[in-house]
Design a protein around this motif. Sequence first.
Motif, PDB file in Angstrom:
ATOM      1  N   PHE A 126       0.789  -1.221   0.000  1.00  0.00           N
ATOM      2  CA  PHE A 126       0.000   0.000   0.000  1.00  0.00           C
ATOM      3  C   PHE A 126       0.825   1.278   0.000  1.00  0.00           C
ATOM      4  N   LEU A 127       2.125   1.195  -0.119  1.00  0.00           N
ATOM      5  CA  LEU A 127       2.970   2.387  -0.236  1.00  0.00           C
ATOM      6  C   LEU A 127       3.411   2.544  -1.685  1.00  0.00           C
ATOM      7  N   ARG A 128       2.464   2.468  -2.582  1.00  0.00           N
ATOM      8  CA  ARG A 128       2.731   2.544  -4.008  1.00  0.00           C
ATOM      9  C   ARG A 128       2.363   3.914  -4.561  1.00  0.00           C
ATOM     10  N   PRO A 129       3.198   4.458  -5.436  1.00  0.00           N
ATOM     11  CA  PRO A 129       2.828   5.708  -6.098  1.00  0.00           C
ATOM     12  C   PRO A 129       1.707   5.452  -7.114  1.00  0.00           C
ATOM     13  N   PRO A 130       0.959   6.475  -7.494  1.00  0.00           N
ATOM     14  CA  PRO A 130       1.219   7.903  -7.233  1.00  0.00           C
ATOM     15  C   PRO A 130       0.554   8.437  -5.967  1.00  0.00           C
ATOM     16  N   SER A 131      -0.164   7.606  -5.205  1.00  0.00           N
ATOM     17  CA  SER A 131      -0.904   8.119  -4.060  1.00  0.00           C
ATOM     18  C   SER A 131      -0.747   7.191  -2.861  1.00  0.00           C
ATOM     19  N   VAL A 132      -0.519   7.771  -1.690  1.00  0.00           N
ATOM     20  CA  VAL A 132      -0.437   7.026  -0.430  1.00  0.00           C
ATOM     21  C   VAL A 132      -1.311   7.743   0.591  1.00  0.00           C
ATOM     22  N   ALA A 133      -2.200   6.980   1.230  1.00  0.00           N
ATOM     23  CA  ALA A 133      -3.106   7.560   2.235  1.00  0.00           C
ATOM     24  C   ALA A 133      -3.174   6.632   3.446  1.00  0.00           C
ATOM     25  N   LEU A 134      -2.713   7.111   4.601  1.00  0.00           N
ATOM     26  CA  LEU A 134      -2.727   6.356   5.849  1.00  0.00           C
ATOM     27  C   LEU A 134      -3.293   7.239   6.963  1.00  0.00           C
ATOM     28  N   ASP A 135      -3.903   6.602   7.957  1.00  0.00           N
ATOM     29  CA  ASP A 135      -4.359   7.363   9.120  1.00  0.00           C
ATOM     30  C   ASP A 135      -4.161   6.533  10.383  1.00  0.00           C
ATOM     31  N   SER A 136      -4.426   7.143  11.522  1.00  0.00           N
ATOM     32  CA  SER A 136      -4.112   6.530  12.806  1.00  0.00           C
ATOM     33  C   SER A 136      -5.008   5.348  13.147  1.00  0.00           C
ATOM     34  N   THR A 137      -6.063   5.099  12.394  1.00  0.00           N
ATOM     35  CA  THR A 137      -6.877   3.910  12.653  1.00  0.00           C
ATOM     36  C   THR A 137      -6.138   2.627  12.296  1.00  0.00           C
ATOM     37  N   LEU A 138      -5.117   2.728  11.469  1.00  0.00           N
ATOM     38  CA  LEU A 138      -4.301   1.563  11.106  1.00  0.00           C
ATOM     39  C   LEU A 138      -3.247   1.359  12.188  1.00  0.00           C
ATOM     40  N   THR A 139      -3.498   0.452  13.066  1.00  0.00           N
ATOM     41  CA  THR A 139      -2.611   0.259  14.220  1.00  0.00           C
ATOM     42  C   THR A 139      -1.255  -0.326  13.840  1.00  0.00           C
ATOM     43  N   GLY A 140      -1.137  -0.884  12.647  1.00  0.00           N
ATOM     44  CA  GLY A 140       0.140  -1.458  12.227  1.00  0.00           C
ATOM     45  C   GLY A 140       1.144  -0.438  11.738  1.00  0.00           C
ATOM     46  N   VAL A 141       0.749   0.796  11.561  1.00  0.00           N
ATOM     47  CA  VAL A 141       1.664   1.832  11.089  1.00  0.00           C
ATOM     48  C   VAL A 141       2.619   2.228  12.209  1.00  0.00           C
ATOM     49  N   ASN A 142       3.924   2.173  11.934  1.00  0.00           N
ATOM     50  CA  ASN A 142       4.935   2.599  12.903  1.00  0.00           C
ATOM     51  C   ASN A 142       5.943   3.520  12.238  1.00  0.00           C
ATOM     52  N   LYS A 143       7.007   3.791  12.920  1.00  0.00           N
ATOM     53  CA  LYS A 143       8.015   4.714  12.405  1.00  0.00           C
ATOM     54  C   LYS A 143       8.606   4.225  11.089  1.00  0.00           C
ATOM     55  N   HIS A 144       8.807   2.910  10.970  1.00  0.00           N
ATOM     56  CA  HIS A 144       9.387   2.363   9.743  1.00  0.00           C
ATOM     57  C   HIS A 144       8.422   2.496   8.566  1.00  0.00           C
ATOM     58  N   THR A 145       7.124   2.461   8.848  1.00  0.00           N
ATOM     59  CA  THR A 145       6.150   2.657   7.777  1.00  0.00           C
ATOM     60  C   THR A 145       6.246   4.068   7.231  1.00  0.00           C
ATOM     61  N   ILE A 146       6.350   5.052   8.124  1.00  0.00           N
ATOM     62  CA  ILE A 146       6.427   6.445   7.698  1.00  0.00           C
ATOM     63  C   ILE A 146       7.700   6.699   6.890  1.00  0.00           C
ATOM     64  N   THR A 147       8.823   6.244   7.399  1.00  0.00           N
ATOM     65  CA  THR A 147      10.075   6.479   6.682  1.00  0.00           C
ATOM     66  C   THR A 147      10.139   5.692   5.381  1.00  0.00           C
ATOM     67  N   GLY A 148       9.383   4.604   5.288  1.00  0.00           N
ATOM     68  CA  GLY A 148       9.384   3.815   4.052  1.00  0.00           C
ATOM     69  C   GLY A 148       8.679   4.490   2.895  1.00  0.00           C
ATOM     70  N   ILE A 149       7.928   5.549   3.170  1.00  0.00           N
ATOM     71  CA  ILE A 149       7.216   6.254   2.099  1.00  0.00           C
ATOM     72  C   ILE A 149       8.193   6.879   1.115  1.00  0.00           C
ATOM     73  N   GLN A 150       9.382   7.233   1.586  1.00  0.00           N
ATOM     74  CA  GLN A 150      10.348   7.892   0.710  1.00  0.00           C
ATOM     75  C   GLN A 150      10.813   7.005  -0.435  1.00  0.00           C
ATOM     76  N   ARG A 151      10.575   5.700  -0.335  1.00  0.00           N
ATOM     77  CA  ARG A 151      10.955   4.814  -1.428  1.00  0.00           C
ATOM     78  C   ARG A 151      10.118   5.036  -2.687  1.00  0.00           C
ATOM     79  N   ALA A 152       8.956   5.674  -2.535  1.00  0.00           N
ATOM     80  CA  ALA A 152       8.135   5.970  -3.714  1.00  0.00           C
ATOM     81  C   ALA A 152       8.793   7.011  -4.607  1.00  0.00           C
ATOM     82  N   GLY A 153       9.655   7.838  -4.049  1.00  0.00           N
ATOM     83  CA  GLY A 153      10.451   8.772  -4.833  1.00  0.00           C
ATOM     84  C   GLY A 153       9.632   9.796  -5.603  1.00  0.00           C
ATOM     85  N   SER A 154      10.133  10.151  -6.763  1.00  0.00           N
ATOM     86  CA  SER A 154       9.523  11.213  -7.560  1.00  0.00           C
ATOM     87  C   SER A 154       8.205  10.812  -8.202  1.00  0.00           C
ATOM     88  N   GLN A 155       7.828   9.546  -8.120  1.00  0.00           N
ATOM     89  CA  GLN A 155       6.558   9.116  -8.700  1.00  0.00           C
ATOM     90  C   GLN A 155       5.368   9.419  -7.787  1.00  0.00           C
TER      91      GLN A 155
END
Length: 532
Positions: A126-155
């Motif tokens: 679910f961290l695929r470009p061109p759009s990523v949408a996450l919120d706090s209801t997803l209890t599995g989201v942690n610090k590594h999930t947030i920093t992993g968004i940068q892998r989507a890059g310029s797309q």
Amino acid sequence: MPKRSSSGYLSVPSKKRRRLAGDFAAFNPEYDVANSQAPATDSIINATSVSTRPPQRRRAATPSLASLASKRFAFYFSTLLGSEENQRHAAQYLRILPDTILARLVDDLKKYRPTFMSNGFISAYFLRPPSVALDSTLTGVNKHTITGIQRAGSQLTSLSLRGFDKFSDATFASIFPSLPCLETLVLKGCTKVGERTVGAITKSCHQLRVVNLNHTTPTAASLGRLLVSCKKLEVFKIAAVPKIASDLPNRFLIYDDWRLFQTPQFLASLARSEPGIVSTCLTSLKLRYIATPDLPLISLLGHFPALRRLDASFTKVTSLSPSRFLEHPIRPLSLPDLEKLNLTAIPLKPGSAGLVHFVANFPSLRTLSIGGIGGQENPTILRDRDLALLTSRLSGESSNAWPPVRVPLENVNLAGNSRLEGPALQYFVRKLGRYCRELNLASLKGVTSDTLEGLLPQPDTPPPHARIASENDAYPEEWDDNTSCLEHLNLASTSVDDGAVPFISSCRRLRSLNISKTKISSEITAPRLCLV
């Protein structure tokens, strides 16, 4: 097989013939209006007659197969991934799922199984470009999930992170240097997003068009730099940002101090650029709940000439008189042509007449919210003379033009202005309110049944703006230019009684009506307001 008549057609049973007896549209003395023997209960259908049409039944749209499949997958998510074979099978199709369907699947998983998705599962699919949408209801989201968004890059062009209040400012700041093509950014409710994150956005994301920083904690200086660097920014939301309270007047409002106009630096800048213009593309600005004392709203508007929507509700605006900044003789700035203006519960000073003149500066205004003017401390600022003058200005009656040109208002909120009474409100409803699609008069004790008389058809005053009928409109063939445009009417906690029913019933376009805590009896409401 039925017998055929001599004419060759099937014979019609005598029972049906009896039902159709009599010529079509034949004279019936029982319903002859001129007949003195006509029943006393009959009434001539006129402008004040009560509508008895049955409500239109709307058929719910049939969901698509993709929508049904997405909901089914989300509902049985834990069962489908119970075995390794099912996991491999699901992973194979999740990787090739189209982006539009993937976004729908994420929404369904948030709704039905928000606690079943781990960091690994979210990062993998679910961290695929061109759009990523996450919120706090997803209890599995942690610090590594947030920093992993940068892998989507310029797309990646759209990023929405809502309600993550446990991650640090540095965590958010680390992802934006890798996202130079972002156009939409939502960080609403990420309370630790501060100056460091906004600084990273300012340096890297110059293609931004939409920024939502509601309920975050950046400084006013960092927000000002963001506005200047993002030349394409169209929507900017900074509601309830607490650090603006003491910093905004000195950092955010460039050239607002009158003394700056007398300095050599300012005079030299006239030849290089337009002083005071922060953004020429910004069309929507939200300042709701900004606690800056005596917010200089008019000076702020001068920085954004293309602004169309402004929300300054629940702010500390105490004056709306013309600013010296706009009247400067060297290069004055003009107010933008607003279409939406929300000034709910602003604490204007008693006796301030600037509200009427300020609102009248916007000939294209469609949405106006001036409920509870004066705030909780003094909600009696807006009085009858102010509303009457405002109505006269917006309806065009104060000008010499003929026919008068009305401001095309569609949504007006006057709720909570307790000093407004009958005559001024009746004048407002007749000249402006009846042409709106949404009208909120809640908690106005001065609203009585006579106030709504202006909702009746008025042949001599056609609507100020054309209304395009939609396929969902009920009985459009019965409408004319004299029928009120109201679709949503709020009369909660007012003084209306059963006498208002004929006036309300004349609004054939009405879809919703709030008459809670009024004097309208349920015996009258049920059979006679069935249109709503």
